[in-house]
Scaffold this motif. Sequence first.
Motif, PDB file in Angstrom:
ATOM      1  N   GLY A 221       3.893  -3.066  -4.670  1.00 46.34           N
ATOM      2  CA  GLY A 221       3.104  -1.838  -4.688  1.00 46.34           C
ATOM      3  C   GLY A 221       3.452  -0.969  -5.875  1.00 46.34           C
ATOM      4  O   GLY A 221       2.577  -0.378  -6.514  1.00 46.34           O
TER       5      GLY A 221
ATOM      6  N   ALA B  27      -4.021   3.973   4.765  1.00 47.51           N
ATOM      7  CA  ALA B  27      -5.113   3.748   3.813  1.00 47.51           C
ATOM      8  C   ALA B  27      -6.098   4.919   3.748  1.00 47.51           C
ATOM      9  O   ALA B  27      -6.575   5.275   2.672  1.00 47.51           O
ATOM     10  CB  ALA B  27      -5.858   2.465   4.184  1.00 47.51           C
TER      11      ALA B  27
ATOM     12  N   TYR C  72       2.570   1.606  -3.397  1.00 44.59           N
ATOM     13  CA  TYR C  72       1.549   1.826  -4.430  1.00 44.59           C
ATOM     14  C   TYR C  72       1.196   3.305  -4.460  1.00 44.59           C
ATOM     15  O   TYR C  72       1.178   3.939  -5.523  1.00 44.59           O
ATOM     16  CB  TYR C  72       0.311   0.987  -4.134  1.00 44.59           C
ATOM     17  CG  TYR C  72      -0.894   1.372  -4.957  1.00 44.59           C
ATOM     18  CD1 TYR C  72      -1.068   0.869  -6.248  1.00 44.59           C
ATOM     19  CD2 TYR C  72      -1.855   2.253  -4.455  1.00 44.59           C
ATOM     20  CE1 TYR C  72      -2.170   1.241  -7.015  1.00 44.59           C
ATOM     21  CE2 TYR C  72      -2.949   2.628  -5.206  1.00 44.59           C
ATOM     22  CZ  TYR C  72      -3.103   2.116  -6.491  1.00 44.59           C
ATOM     23  OH  TYR C  72      -4.187   2.499  -7.242  1.00 44.59           O
ATOM     24  N   ASP C  73       0.937   3.860  -3.295  1.00 44.78           N
ATOM     25  CA  ASP C  73       0.544   5.263  -3.200  1.00 44.78           C
ATOM     26  C   ASP C  73       1.646   6.189  -3.708  1.00 44.78           C
ATOM     27  O   ASP C  73       1.402   7.086  -4.520  1.00 44.78           O
ATOM     28  CB  ASP C  73       0.204   5.614  -1.756  1.00 44.78           C
ATOM     29  CG  ASP C  73       0.045   7.107  -1.554  1.00 44.78           C
ATOM     30  OD1 ASP C  73      -1.027   7.631  -1.906  1.00 44.78           O
ATOM     31  OD2 ASP C  73       0.996   7.734  -1.065  1.00 44.78           O
TER      32      ASP C  73
ATOM     33  N   THR D 227      -4.803   8.056   1.723  1.00 46.79           N
ATOM     34  CA  THR D 227      -4.677   7.687   0.313  1.00 46.79           C
ATOM     35  C   THR D 227      -6.025   7.763  -0.387  1.00 46.79           C
ATOM     36  O   THR D 227      -6.147   8.297  -1.494  1.00 46.79           O
ATOM     37  CB  THR D 227      -4.101   6.266   0.176  1.00 46.79           C
ATOM     38  OG1 THR D 227      -2.803   6.233   0.758  1.00 46.79           O
ATOM     39  CG2 THR D 227      -4.002   5.851  -1.288  1.00 46.79           C
TER      40      THR D 227
ATOM     41  N   GLY E 106      -6.663   2.544  -3.856  1.00 48.28           N
ATOM     42  CA  GLY E 106      -5.839   2.320  -2.663  1.00 48.28           C
ATOM     43  C   GLY E 106      -6.648   1.858  -1.470  1.00 48.28           C
ATOM     44  O   GLY E 106      -6.127   1.171  -0.575  1.00 48.28           O
TER      45      GLY E 106
ATOM     46  N   ILE F 111      -6.691  -1.975  -1.332  1.00 48.49           N
ATOM     47  CA  ILE F 111      -5.433  -2.530  -0.833  1.00 48.49           C
ATOM     48  C   ILE F 111      -5.360  -2.391   0.687  1.00 48.49           C
ATOM     49  O   ILE F 111      -4.920  -3.300   1.394  1.00 48.49           O
ATOM     50  CB  ILE F 111      -4.231  -1.825  -1.491  1.00 48.49           C
ATOM     51  CG1 ILE F 111      -4.321  -1.929  -3.015  1.00 48.49           C
ATOM     52  CG2 ILE F 111      -2.917  -2.426  -1.000  1.00 48.49           C
ATOM     53  CD1 ILE F 111      -3.262  -1.128  -3.740  1.00 48.49           C
ATOM     54  N   GLY F 112      -5.794  -1.244   1.207  1.00 45.02           N
ATOM     55  CA  GLY F 112      -5.764  -1.019   2.646  1.00 45.02           C
ATOM     56  C   GLY F 112      -6.646  -1.983   3.412  1.00 45.02           C
ATOM     57  O   GLY F 112      -6.250  -2.490   4.472  1.00 45.02           O
TER      58      GLY F 112
ATOM     59  N   LEU G 183       0.829  -1.210   0.000  1.00 44.86           N
ATOM     60  CA  LEU G 183       0.000   0.000   0.000  1.00 44.86           C
ATOM     61  C   LEU G 183       0.859   1.253   0.000  1.00 44.86           C
ATOM     62  O   LEU G 183       0.604   2.198  -0.763  1.00 44.86           O
ATOM     63  CB  LEU G 183      -0.930   0.002   1.216  1.00 44.86           C
ATOM     64  CG  LEU G 183      -1.773   1.276   1.421  1.00 44.86           C
ATOM     65  CD1 LEU G 183      -2.680   1.512   0.227  1.00 44.86           C
ATOM     66  CD2 LEU G 183      -2.579   1.185   2.709  1.00 44.86           C
TER      67      LEU G 183
END
Length: 428
Positions: free
Chosen positions: A163, A95, A27-28, A98, A195, A198-199, A24
Amino acid sequence: MNNNTKAAKINKRSLIAGFSGNVLEWYDFTVYGFFATVIGSQFFPNEDKVVQLISAFGVFAAGYLMRPIGGIIFGHIGDSQSRKKALLISVLLMAIPTTLIAFLPNYESIGWYSALLLIILRLLQGLSVGGEFTGSISFLVEKAPKNRRGFYGSWSTFGVFGGMLLGSGLAALITAILDNNQLHDFGWRIPFLFGAVIGIVGLYLRKGMGDDEHFEKVIKEHKSNKPPISEFWADYKIQALKIVLLSWAFGVSVYMIFIFLPSYLHTFLHVKLDDALSSHTIAIVVLMLMIPLFGILTDKFGRKKVLFASLIGFVVFSYPLFALMFESTFTAILIATLVFAIFEAMFQGVMPALMTETFPTRVRYTGLSVSYNFALALFGGTTPLVCTWLIKISGGNVWMPAYYLIATCIIGIIVAMYMPETFKNELE
């Protein structure tokens, strides 16, 4: 037999849960880096595209200024209560901001308040990630058998690039499907909204992760009245300095090649953004596959040999690889990033175990979080901003990022010469 099967399942669940937050986090940051040019135009109106890019990456760097504070907070929780509790709070705090970025109004809607809200959310994210990566490597390496600490630890950085892969893959898909107007209108918001998924998955996995057996045993045997931060600062300043300087090269290599490079190629070399993103997606896949392999090699041959191979590779090959990218063709960029991926995989495979073995268990989370996040706040997260600034003040010299990368890796080589070899040692 049932007990062995159960243990294996717990280890597998813990392994996935341990690196899920890294997925996560990166990814962000990957999505933000890849869409920096679009975000700059949405929140920082200015006719100069370079100034917009500097503003966007300035917000990116601002989040990193919160990492040392987050490191102290989560390090205290992780060293005084449990690794699991710290990691649960960390993924939740990552999370929420995001997801909220996806709903932010732009400058045209509410003026400079939009930039202020973006900065606040990035600061909250920075606080969260101050305890994420260092907590995950502490947890994974401590749960590993002695002769597999490098392999277990390497999965934390595998999650990092997992990510990145999600971020770059989705960014490449969006830029390929949507035209420029759609991308600026709503397309850049889609990855941040994703996102949230994913969180939720990361939070679910971490609720069921295994207990901190090694940590709990050490805490019972070595009770201390000192807060972890006090013991760390009193006894482990030299070790922390080594990690800070080594993490300088570690952070710059990652952020320059796998975060900054797409925007750099697009803005300064006029490479099509989808070509830059596509080549990086392929390179990240190859990199991910190699990281656990180099983790295994560090368990067999030692941490320092793999570390030296990585750093020397960056010093020797960065200049010719940048020269190759300057040809501005998809093939040239792909070859260059694939070679960079090999050296980066070595770095990523060795650092989790090497850093974890530097500090004893009772102050490990704090020691790693403070030293590593100080380096990332000062040097790593600022890499895109510094590179863009260096190009601007040098009159448009596009070689400046290569020089910066080489310089930091030379410093890393000097520091590595004074690092002890720890792969055969017991964890304290």
